[in-house]
Design a protein around this motif. Structure first.
Motif, short mmCIF file in Angstrom:
data_model
loop_
_atom_site.label_atom_id
_atom_site.label_comp_id
_atom_site.label_asym_id
_atom_site.label_seq_id
_atom_site.Cartn_x
_atom_site.Cartn_y
_atom_site.Cartn_z
N ARG A 111 0.87 -1.27 -0.09
CA ARG A 111 0.06 0.14 -0.12
C ARG A 111 0.91 1.29 0.17
O ARG A 111 2.00 1.39 0.67
N ASP A 112 0.57 2.01 -1.01
CA ASP A 112 0.93 3.34 -1.01
C ASP A 112 0.00 4.49 -1.24
O ASP A 112 0.23 5.09 -2.49
N LEU A 113 -1.04 4.82 -0.72
CA LEU A 113 -2.11 5.54 -1.01
C LEU A 113 -2.48 6.36 0.18
O LEU A 113 -2.69 5.76 1.25
N PRO A 114 -2.52 7.71 0.10
CA PRO A 114 -3.00 8.26 1.15
C PRO A 114 -4.19 7.94 1.95
O PRO A 114 -5.15 7.51 1.04
N GLU A 115 -4.40 7.94 3.34
CA GLU A 115 -5.73 7.34 3.76
C GLU A 115 -6.67 8.84 3.94
O GLU A 115 -6.24 9.76 3.46
N LEU A 116 -7.79 8.21 4.25
CA LEU A 116 -8.90 9.25 4.39
C LEU A 116 -8.73 10.42 5.43
O LEU A 116 -8.03 10.06 6.46
N SER A 117 -9.14 11.63 4.81
CA SER A 117 -9.01 12.66 6.24
C SER A 117 -10.25 12.83 6.73
O SER A 117 -11.47 12.63 6.20
N PHE A 118 -10.22 13.56 7.78
CA PHE A 118 -11.41 14.01 8.69
C PHE A 118 -12.31 14.70 7.76
O PHE A 118 -13.51 14.66 7.77
N GLU A 119 -11.61 15.63 6.82
CA GLU A 119 -12.44 16.52 5.95
C GLU A 119 -13.38 15.68 4.95
O GLU A 119 -14.68 15.99 4.78
N ASP A 120 -12.91 14.69 4.74
CA ASP A 120 -13.67 13.46 3.82
C ASP A 120 -14.54 13.21 4.44
O ASP A 120 -15.96 13.15 3.98
N PHE A 121 -14.49 12.55 5.69
CA PHE A 121 -15.40 12.17 6.38
C PHE A 121 -16.50 12.99 6.95
O PHE A 121 -17.73 12.78 6.97
N ASN A 122 -16.08 14.32 6.99
CA ASN A 122 -16.93 15.44 7.67
C ASN A 122 -18.05 15.61 6.66
O ASN A 122 -19.11 16.49 7.01
N HIS A 123 -18.06 15.20 5.27
CA HIS A 123 -19.07 15.65 4.31
C HIS A 123 -20.06 14.76 4.37
O HIS A 123 -21.18 14.90 3.99
#
Ligand code: FRU
Length: 292
Positions: A111-123
């Motif tokens: 794996r080499d992929l950025p993970e989910l941010s709080f901003e993504d979740f907050n939508h």
């Protein structure tokens, strides 16, 4: 039927069935090849979907060819991925050898992929969900997601899977209603007896209502109910161990389903052990509900 949101990582699993685990520098012929969606949280949702729940997954997906294949696989199962950010990069992949001899799985994960941010979740509008399940990783973003959920939706149940030791992972514990601990995690802590670990943990959060669960392979599952009562449920052993890939993820799904159905604590453990055991007796994560 409940509406469940799972937060974690999605992987593309490429599974080769081999007669037995090969020696290094050997060339062997695989008897089967399956390409399917994977990742702990997604696997848990795959089982929950079959148990009749509406499931939404959120995690980052990549825009490469493997990503297209992965998205197709997830959509076929009827899991909603509309909230997932699709970013440029490589899809996390697992090359898995499944040994016919033992049913054991050996995973090489990339794996080499950025993970989910709080901003993504907050939508996401969390008011539509009855249960949130998190993979315990990607700190501190997951921590922010949990704090937000606790503040804005204090009665929304949250489960967290603690699979690998990660910096500050203990900071998540008090935010959960259900904690699933892996044997790997407890072994890392030097803990050979899940009962000791559970007793210590109970002492740390005596006033928080948390179910604490330690699946312990063929020795069954140890669980401490939020009140501090300790239970042991023996493992359910199928006639033949065929495929152990995702057994822990299936256990988690069984437990969440049992909570949503308001089963008693011992019955929740029983159901989760049963479905995880059944899973080990068959290939893959599908058609599990036919046997339960
Ligand atoms: C099984 C699994 C696989 C995935 C790997 C990730 O529990 O989720 O589906 O490839 O673990 O570590």
């Amino acid at each position: 039927m409940a509406n469940i949101l799972g937060v974690g990582n999605a992987t593309l699993d490429i599974i080769h069935g081999v007669v037995s685990y090969p020696e290094e520098d050997n060339e062997v012929r695989a008897a089967s090849k399956v390409c399917c969606s994977g990742g702990n949280c997604l696997n848990t949702l795959t089982v929950l979907k079959q148990l009749g729940h509406d499931c939404t997954f959120i995690g980052t997906l990549a825009n490469d060819m493997d990503g297209t294949c992965l998205q197709q696989e997830i959509k076929i199962q009827g899991i909603n991925i509309n909230h997932c950010p699709i970013i440029s990069g490589k899809t996390p992949t697992s090359y898995i050898l499944l040994s016919k001899d033992t049913g054991a799985r050996t995973i090489v994960h990339y794996r080499d992929l950025p993970e989910l941010s709080f901003e993504d979740f907050n939508h996401i509008d969390l008011s539509q969900f009855d249960w949130l399940h998190f993979e315990g990783r990607n700190l501190p973003e997951i921590s922010k997601m949990l704090s937000f959920t606790r503040t804005e939706f204090p009665t929304l149940p949250c489960s967290i899977e603690i699979e690998k030791p990660r910096e500050n992972i203990e900071s998540l514990f008090s935010q959960a209603d259900v904690l699933f601990f892996s044997q790997h995690y407890l072994t890392y802590l030097g803990c050979a007896h899940p009962e000791d670990f559970l007793n210590t943990l109970q002492g740390k959060f005596p006033h928080r209502q948390i179910d604490k669960i330690c699946p312990w392979g063929d020795q069954g599952t140890y669980g401490m109910f939020s009140s501090g009562e300790l239970f042991h449920e023996p493992a359910y052993v199928p006639r033949q161990i065929i495929d152990t890939l995702g057994a822990g993820d299936t256990f988690n799904a069984g437990y969440i389903h049992a909570c949503l159905n308001k089963y008693s604590f011992p019955k929740r453990l029983h159901f989760a052990c049963r479905i995880a055991g059944e899973k080990c007796g068959q290939k893959g994560l599908h058609s599990l509900t036919n046997i339960i």
